[in-house]
Scaffold this motif. Structure first.
Motif, PDB file in Angstrom:
ATOM      1  N   ALA A   1       2.298  -1.848   0.679  1.00  0.00           N
ATOM      2  CA  ALA A   1       3.495  -2.553   0.217  1.00  0.00           C
ATOM      3  C   ALA A   1       4.367  -1.630  -0.630  1.00  0.00           C
ATOM      4  O   ALA A   1       3.876  -0.685  -1.256  1.00  0.00           O
ATOM      5  CB  ALA A   1       3.088  -3.785  -0.602  1.00  0.00           C
ATOM      6  N   ARG A   2       5.665  -1.933  -0.658  1.00  0.00           N
ATOM      7  CA  ARG A   2       6.618  -1.171  -1.472  1.00  0.00           C
ATOM      8  C   ARG A   2       7.053  -2.021  -2.657  1.00  0.00           C
ATOM      9  O   ARG A   2       7.385  -3.192  -2.502  1.00  0.00           O
ATOM     10  CB  ARG A   2       7.832  -0.770  -0.624  1.00  0.00           C
ATOM     11  N   ILE A   3       7.007  -1.442  -3.843  1.00  0.00           N
ATOM     12  CA  ILE A   3       7.427  -2.137  -5.056  1.00  0.00           C
ATOM     13  C   ILE A   3       8.948  -2.332  -5.020  1.00  0.00           C
ATOM     14  O   ILE A   3       9.707  -1.360  -4.929  1.00  0.00           O
ATOM     15  CB  ILE A   3       7.047  -1.335  -6.320  1.00  0.00           C
TER      16      ILE A   3
ATOM     17  N   LYS B   1       8.148  -4.503 -13.850  1.00  0.00           N
ATOM     18  CA  LYS B   1       8.181  -4.415 -15.302  1.00  0.00           C
ATOM     19  C   LYS B   1       6.964  -3.639 -15.806  1.00  0.00           C
ATOM     20  O   LYS B   1       6.664  -3.622 -16.986  1.00  0.00           O
ATOM     21  CB  LYS B   1       8.190  -5.823 -15.909  1.00  0.00           C
ATOM     22  N   ASN B   2       6.253  -3.015 -14.868  1.00  0.00           N
ATOM     23  CA  ASN B   2       5.042  -2.251 -15.175  1.00  0.00           C
ATOM     24  C   ASN B   2       5.352  -0.768 -14.987  1.00  0.00           C
ATOM     25  O   ASN B   2       5.632  -0.333 -13.868  1.00  0.00           O
ATOM     26  CB  ASN B   2       3.909  -2.690 -14.239  1.00  0.00           C
ATOM     27  N   PRO B   3       5.311   0.031 -16.043  1.00  0.00           N
ATOM     28  CA  PRO B   3       5.658   1.459 -15.935  1.00  0.00           C
ATOM     29  C   PRO B   3       4.739   2.246 -15.010  1.00  0.00           C
ATOM     30  O   PRO B   3       5.110   3.327 -14.549  1.00  0.00           O
ATOM     31  CB  PRO B   3       5.553   1.958 -17.383  1.00  0.00           C
ATOM     32  N   ALA B   4       3.556   1.709 -14.718  1.00  0.00           N
ATOM     33  CA  ALA B   4       2.625   2.405 -13.819  1.00  0.00           C
ATOM     34  C   ALA B   4       3.031   2.269 -12.358  1.00  0.00           C
ATOM     35  O   ALA B   4       2.553   3.012 -11.504  1.00  0.00           O
ATOM     36  CB  ALA B   4       1.209   1.873 -14.022  1.00  0.00           C
ATOM     37  N   PHE B   5       3.923   1.307 -12.082  1.00  0.00           N
ATOM     38  CA  PHE B   5       4.332   1.045 -10.701  1.00  0.00           C
ATOM     39  C   PHE B   5       5.856   0.913 -10.653  1.00  0.00           C
ATOM     40  O   PHE B   5       6.404  -0.179 -10.810  1.00  0.00           O
ATOM     41  CB  PHE B   5       3.672  -0.231 -10.166  1.00  0.00           C
ATOM     42  N   THR B   6       6.513   2.034 -10.462  1.00  0.00           N
ATOM     43  CA  THR B   6       7.973   2.043 -10.465  1.00  0.00           C
ATOM     44  C   THR B   6       8.517   1.549  -9.118  1.00  0.00           C
ATOM     45  O   THR B   6       7.822   1.591  -8.091  1.00  0.00           O
ATOM     46  CB  THR B   6       8.501   3.460 -10.736  1.00  0.00           C
ATOM     47  N   VAL B   7       9.744   1.075  -9.139  1.00  0.00           N
ATOM     48  CA  VAL B   7      10.393   0.579  -7.921  1.00  0.00           C
ATOM     49  C   VAL B   7      10.433   1.689  -6.866  1.00  0.00           C
ATOM     50  O   VAL B   7      10.766   2.842  -7.173  1.00  0.00           O
ATOM     51  CB  VAL B   7      11.821   0.086  -8.234  1.00  0.00           C
TER      52      VAL B   7
ATOM     53  N   THR C   1       7.731   2.690  -5.236  1.00  0.00           N
ATOM     54  CA  THR C   1       6.366   3.196  -5.074  1.00  0.00           C
ATOM     55  C   THR C   1       5.634   2.391  -3.998  1.00  0.00           C
ATOM     56  O   THR C   1       5.793   1.177  -3.891  1.00  0.00           O
ATOM     57  CB  THR C   1       5.601   3.082  -6.407  1.00  0.00           C
ATOM     58  N   PHE C   2       4.807   3.082  -3.215  1.00  0.00           N
ATOM     59  CA  PHE C   2       3.989   2.419  -2.206  1.00  0.00           C
ATOM     60  C   PHE C   2       2.562   2.249  -2.725  1.00  0.00           C
ATOM     61  O   PHE C   2       1.990   3.166  -3.342  1.00  0.00           O
ATOM     62  CB  PHE C   2       3.973   3.222  -0.909  1.00  0.00           C
ATOM     63  N   VAL C   3       2.008   1.082  -2.498  1.00  0.00           N
ATOM     64  CA  VAL C   3       0.654   0.773  -2.980  1.00  0.00           C
ATOM     65  C   VAL C   3      -0.139   0.085  -1.865  1.00  0.00           C
ATOM     66  O   VAL C   3       0.430  -0.465  -0.917  1.00  0.00           O
ATOM     67  CB  VAL C   3       0.687  -0.161  -4.208  1.00  0.00           C
ATOM     68  N   VAL C   4      -1.449   0.111  -2.020  1.00  0.00           N
ATOM     69  CA  VAL C   4      -2.343  -0.650  -1.143  1.00  0.00           C
ATOM     70  C   VAL C   4      -2.795  -1.887  -1.916  1.00  0.00           C
ATOM     71  O   VAL C   4      -3.202  -1.789  -3.080  1.00  0.00           O
ATOM     72  CB  VAL C   4      -3.568   0.186  -0.717  1.00  0.00           C
ATOM     73  N   ALA C   5      -2.677  -3.038  -1.287  1.00  0.00           N
ATOM     74  CA  ALA C   5      -3.036  -4.300  -1.939  1.00  0.00           C
ATOM     75  C   ALA C   5      -3.813  -5.175  -0.967  1.00  0.00           C
ATOM     76  O   ALA C   5      -3.710  -5.022   0.249  1.00  0.00           O
ATOM     77  CB  ALA C   5      -1.784  -5.028  -2.418  1.00  0.00           C
ATOM     78  N   ARG C   6      -4.575  -6.082  -1.530  1.00  0.00           N
ATOM     79  CA  ARG C   6      -5.321  -7.047  -0.711  1.00  0.00           C
ATOM     80  C   ARG C   6      -4.782  -8.446  -1.018  1.00  0.00           C
ATOM     81  O   ARG C   6      -5.464  -9.263  -1.605  1.00  0.00           O
ATOM     82  CB  ARG C   6      -6.817  -6.942  -1.009  1.00  0.00           C
ATOM     83  N   SER C   7      -3.558  -8.672  -0.609  1.00  0.00           N
ATOM     84  CA  SER C   7      -2.881  -9.921  -0.965  1.00  0.00           C
ATOM     85  C   SER C   7      -2.677 -10.855   0.220  1.00  0.00           C
ATOM     86  O   SER C   7      -1.903 -11.808   0.139  1.00  0.00           O
ATOM     87  CB  SER C   7      -1.525  -9.609  -1.611  1.00  0.00           C
ATOM     88  N   GLY C   8      -3.356 -10.583   1.320  1.00  0.00           N
ATOM     89  CA  GLY C   8      -3.327 -11.511   2.440  1.00  0.00           C
ATOM     90  C   GLY C   8      -2.074 -11.437   3.288  1.00  0.00           C
ATOM     91  O   GLY C   8      -1.229 -10.558   3.113  1.00  0.00           O
ATOM     92  N   TRP C   9      -1.975 -12.392   4.184  1.00  0.00           N
ATOM     93  CA  TRP C   9      -0.857 -12.427   5.127  1.00  0.00           C
ATOM     94  C   TRP C   9       0.382 -13.022   4.455  1.00  0.00           C
ATOM     95  O   TRP C   9       0.572 -14.234   4.433  1.00  0.00           O
ATOM     96  CB  TRP C   9      -1.231 -13.269   6.349  1.00  0.00           C
ATOM     97  N   ARG C  10       1.225 -12.169   3.920  1.00  0.00           N
ATOM     98  CA  ARG C  10       2.493 -12.616   3.330  1.00  0.00           C
ATOM     99  C   ARG C  10       3.457 -11.437   3.265  1.00  0.00           C
ATOM    100  O   ARG C  10       3.037 -10.282   3.306  1.00  0.00           O
ATOM    101  CB  ARG C  10       2.279 -13.229   1.958  1.00  0.00           C
TER     102      ARG C  10
ATOM    103  N   SER D   1       5.611  13.253   5.591  1.00  0.00           N
ATOM    104  CA  SER D   1       5.641  13.174   7.052  1.00  0.00           C
ATOM    105  C   SER D   1       4.533  12.305   7.633  1.00  0.00           C
ATOM    106  O   SER D   1       4.561  11.958   8.817  1.00  0.00           O
ATOM    107  CB  SER D   1       5.524  14.581   7.648  1.00  0.00           C
ATOM    108  N   LEU D   2       3.562  11.929   6.797  1.00  0.00           N
ATOM    109  CA  LEU D   2       2.410  11.163   7.285  1.00  0.00           C
ATOM    110  C   LEU D   2       2.675   9.663   7.131  1.00  0.00           C
ATOM    111  O   LEU D   2       3.056   9.203   6.053  1.00  0.00           O
ATOM    112  CB  LEU D   2       1.160  11.544   6.488  1.00  0.00           C
ATOM    113  N   PRO D   3       2.482   8.876   8.204  1.00  0.00           N
ATOM    114  CA  PRO D   3       2.717   7.426   8.090  1.00  0.00           C
ATOM    115  C   PRO D   3       1.868   6.806   6.988  1.00  0.00           C
ATOM    116  O   PRO D   3       0.656   7.041   6.919  1.00  0.00           O
ATOM    117  CB  PRO D   3       2.300   6.895   9.464  1.00  0.00           C
ATOM    118  N   LYS D   4       2.504   6.043   6.124  1.00  0.00           N
ATOM    119  CA  LYS D   4       1.769   5.419   5.024  1.00  0.00           C
ATOM    120  C   LYS D   4       0.820   4.334   5.522  1.00  0.00           C
ATOM    121  O   LYS D   4      -0.111   3.940   4.817  1.00  0.00           O
ATOM    122  CB  LYS D   4       2.754   4.870   3.989  1.00  0.00           C
ATOM    123  N   SER D   5       1.040   3.860   6.731  1.00  0.00           N
ATOM    124  CA  SER D   5       0.137   2.855   7.316  1.00  0.00           C
ATOM    125  C   SER D   5      -1.268   3.382   7.511  1.00  0.00           C
ATOM    126  O   SER D   5      -2.221   2.600   7.614  1.00  0.00           O
ATOM    127  CB  SER D   5       0.700   2.369   8.656  1.00  0.00           C
ATOM    128  N   LEU D   6      -1.446   4.713   7.508  1.00  0.00           N
ATOM    129  CA  LEU D   6      -2.792   5.277   7.650  1.00  0.00           C
ATOM    130  C   LEU D   6      -3.673   4.927   6.458  1.00  0.00           C
ATOM    131  O   LEU D   6      -4.900   5.044   6.533  1.00  0.00           O
ATOM    132  CB  LEU D   6      -2.727   6.797   7.823  1.00  0.00           C
TER     133      LEU D   6
END
Length: 280
Positions: free
Chosen positions: A21-23, A27-33, A35-44, A64-69
């Protein structure tokens, strides 16, 4: 996934699943707008997080590497292959490794890591196209279990001397036959049992005690979260091999959030080659 959904879900819950997912707001300095992260938040399509359940991609991830990997080869499936081979199978150079469901997200990485480790690799899959893919990515032997006249003979032909390691994603009849082809002191990593997930009545099969005893085998089930404290190690190793071209990746991409059920059902039917993902 079926055992997890049965254990963890009730009717009306959001379907379990992992996403890159992309932020879009933070409001969290550790995760700036951005940024790409891996999350386990289900189908949404969107969700709100306090950041505790988010994992950043490795800092060395190339643009150059797909982030989906991060959902496949450089994610949970890749880590499953990595730790299953190194810590459960404890493969050694010169050994012979057998893996079933070998064209899937886990199995395809298992075979390639075993080759990197200096092993002979035998894989099986459920179509001729998948078998061709396995040979393309370096498997020494591969066969279509749906078309061979005898699974017992196919396993013997692929490795007449037997197998030191067996990475089992399938269980059922395949595992019952394969165990008789293990070498003395062989190791079996039980990763999955896809032949049994949809059974309403438990399968009955041969007992494993005799070959386990006389071949002095070791069989161990595992879940990859056992090595969460070594996650960074595994991801960095996998990412390095992908960037170097030593591990090849294939993704089965479905476009559109509305097509997630069809993609999911197709995966359960074995229609995917490599990791099945949905681009939202």
């Amino acid at each position: 996934m079926r055992p997890y959904s049965r254990r963890d879900m009730k009717e009306g819950d959001i379907m379990i699943g992992t996403q890159v997912a992309r932020i879009v707001e933070s409001k969290n300095p550790a995760f700036t707008v951005g940024t790409f992260v891996v999350a386990r938040s289900g189908w949404r399509t969107h969700f709100i997080s306090d950041g505790k359940d988010l994992q950043l991609l490795p800092s060395s991830w190339p643009e150059s590497l797909p982030k989906s990997l991060a959902l496949g080869t450089v994610g949970m499936p890749g880590l499953t292959a990595y730790f299953g081979l190194l810590e459960v199978c404890k493969m050694k150079p010169g050994e012979t490794v057998l893996v079933n469901a070998a064209a899937g997200a886990v199995g395809s990485v298992v075979g390639q890591l075993a080759k990197i480790g200096g092993c002979k690799v035998v894989g099986c899959a459920g179509s001729d196209d998948k078998v061709a893919y396995l040979k393309k990515i370096g498997f020494d032997e591969a066969f279509n279990y749906k078309t061979v006249t005898s699974l017992d003979e196919a396993l013997r032909k692929a490795s007449p001397d037997g197998y030191d390691c067996f990475f089992d994603n399938v269980g059922g009849e395949f595992a019952s036959i394969a165990i008789n082809h293990m070498k003395k002191y062989g190791r079996i990593a039980v990763c999955g049992a896809i032949s049994q997930y949809n059974d309403s009545v438990p399968q009955k099969g041969p007992y494993v005690q005799v070959p386990m005893i006389f071949k002095e085998l070791r069989m161990e089930g595992f879940i990859v979260t056992r090595w969460n404290n070594r996650r960074e190690e595994g991801l960095n190793a996998l990412l390095k091999w992908v960037v170097e071209g030593k591990v090849k990746c294939h993704e089965q991409v479905t476009e559109g959030f509305e097509n997630m059920p069809a993609a999911f059902i197709g995966m359960l039917k074995g229609e995917n080659l490599g990791k099945a993902i949905v681009k939202v």
